[in-house]
Design an enzyme around this catalytic site. Structure first.
Site, PDB file in Angstrom:
ATOM      1  NE  ARG A   1      -4.112  -1.607  -0.169  1.00 16.14           N
ATOM      2  CZ  ARG A   1      -4.570  -2.590  -0.614  1.00 16.14           C
ATOM      3  NH1 ARG A   1      -3.133  -2.755  -1.635  1.00 16.14           N
ATOM      4  NH2 ARG A   1      -5.654  -3.816  -0.782  1.00 16.14           N
TER       5      ARG A   1
ATOM      6  CD  GLU B   1      -2.239   3.943  -6.050  1.00 14.63           C
ATOM      7  OE1 GLU B   1      -3.445   2.499  -5.864  1.00 14.63           O
ATOM      8  OE2 GLU B   1      -1.386   3.296  -5.292  1.00 14.63           O
TER       9      GLU B   1
ATOM     10  CG  HIS C   1      -2.249  -0.740  -7.434  1.00 14.58           C
ATOM     11  ND1 HIS C   1      -3.064   0.220  -5.778  1.00 14.58           N
ATOM     12  CD2 HIS C   1      -2.102  -2.005  -6.788  1.00 14.58           C
ATOM     13  CE1 HIS C   1      -3.037  -0.711  -4.880  1.00 14.58           C
ATOM     14  NE2 HIS C   1      -2.963  -1.519  -5.008  1.00 14.58           N
TER      15      HIS C   1
END
Length: 336
Positions: A244, A273, A291
């Site tokens: 994370r 993000e 990601h």
């Protein structure tokens, strides 16, 4: 077929909002199964961090969400009058207020143990990409250049690799690291015993040539790698984060890299993000990916199948399998 007349009207199929972009909407075991159950799946993939208001507008009258890391806070759950289940793809729960979900009778499920190996593969890909300067060397060849011996390349064999977090993904990474012939150090504040000797965080940071993060995000782990932790890392070390983004103080990481205290970083996750325009992306010593650590063709289908099954079970009033808040059924007016 799941009955929906009580909340949708006889001529409308119940809506299932899908925010995970990798959901196998066209596969008979996923989207096809929802359709056969009389459910209408609507794809609204999460491409960036959404606000709670944006998420609420998408949920509307949906009875289920097959979810990415969207912000299911107390206000969103209060407004989602028809919502019965959040089927989270993956295992991260930091974006869901579980207490509020349970209070409102919303079942929350996860898809455990289907992308552990995928994340572990991607972790090794980032480690190697940083150590071997893959991004820069690729650009050199494309520009007509060739190898430069004055810019040393690293390796995993014979180095010390520190893993912060030793759950299923951390263990999968450990197996790969040991196969490279590296020395392994492990720190996990939530594990009392493991098949490897646990190391104090300060000792791990000071000794490791490579530090890889595999912790969940919580108030206790927020900025576990802050400016102080970065200062304690071995000079020239590499930091990798496939867990994370907020585990790392990104501004402090940029400072450490600019000052040359670290050798590089591999980041699949970021504090915000996508990180468009962030200073971290301007650094040559960064290898970035969007990601995608847990994404593969096999993992996507496995997560899609599990999430689909969780939705159908929850809509049938069953809190089973991968449910993380089974007490939600006691508060679910629709299940009575």
């Amino acid at each position: 077929m799941v009955a929906c007349a009580a909340i949708c009207g006889e001529n409308r199929a119940m809506r299932v909002l899908v925010t995970y972009g990798g959901y196998s909407i066209d596969h008979p075991d996923a989207g096809g199964t929802l359709a056969r159950a009389g459910l209408s799946a609507e794809m609204h993939p999460r491409q960036s961090d959404r606000t709670p208001d944006e998420l609420s507008a998408l949920i509307g009258d949906a009875v289920a969400v097959i979810a990415d890391a969207d912000p299911f806070n107390a206000d969103v759950l209060e407004r989602a009058a028809n919502l019965r289940v959040i089927a989270r793809t993956g295992v991260g729960l930091d974006s869901i207020d579980l207490e509020a979900a349970t209070h409102h009778g919303v079942i929350v499920t996860v898809t455990p143990n289907v992308n552990n190996e995928t994340v572990a593969d991607h972790t090794l890909a980032l480690i190697l990409a940083v150590l071997r300067r893959v991004r820069l060397e690729d650009a050199r060849v494309r520009a007509g250049g060739w190898r430069a011996f004055e810019e040393p390349l690293g390796q995993i064999h014979g180095r010390t690799v520190g893993l912060i977090g030793y759950g299923a993904i951390g263990r999968a990474v450990a197996r790969r690291i040991e196969a490279f012939g590296a020395r392994l150090l492990v720190h996990d504040p939530f594990v009392d015993a493991a098949e490897v000797e646990l190391t104090a965080l300060d000792d791990l940071l000071a000794q490791s040539d490579i530090v890889s993060l595999h912790l969940p995000l919580s108030p206790e782990t927020l900025h576990v790698i802050d400016a102080d932790a970065l200062a304690r890392m071995k000079p020239g070390a590499v930091l990798v984060n496939t867990a994370r983004g907020p585990l790392v103080d990104q501004a402090a990481l940029v400072e450490a890299l600019v000052e040359g205290r670290l050798g590089g970083a591999g980041l699949d996750v970021f504090e915000t993000e996508p990180p468009a325009g962030d200073a971290v992306l301007a650094l040559d010593r960064i290898v970035a990916s969007p990601h995608i650590g847990g994404i593969s063709d096999a993992a996507n289908l496995a997560m899609s199948r599990l999430a689909t099954g969780s939705v159908l079970a929850a809509l049938d009033g069953r809190a089973e399998g991968t449910v993380v808040n089974p007490d939600a059924l006691r508060n679910a007016v629709w299940a009575r």
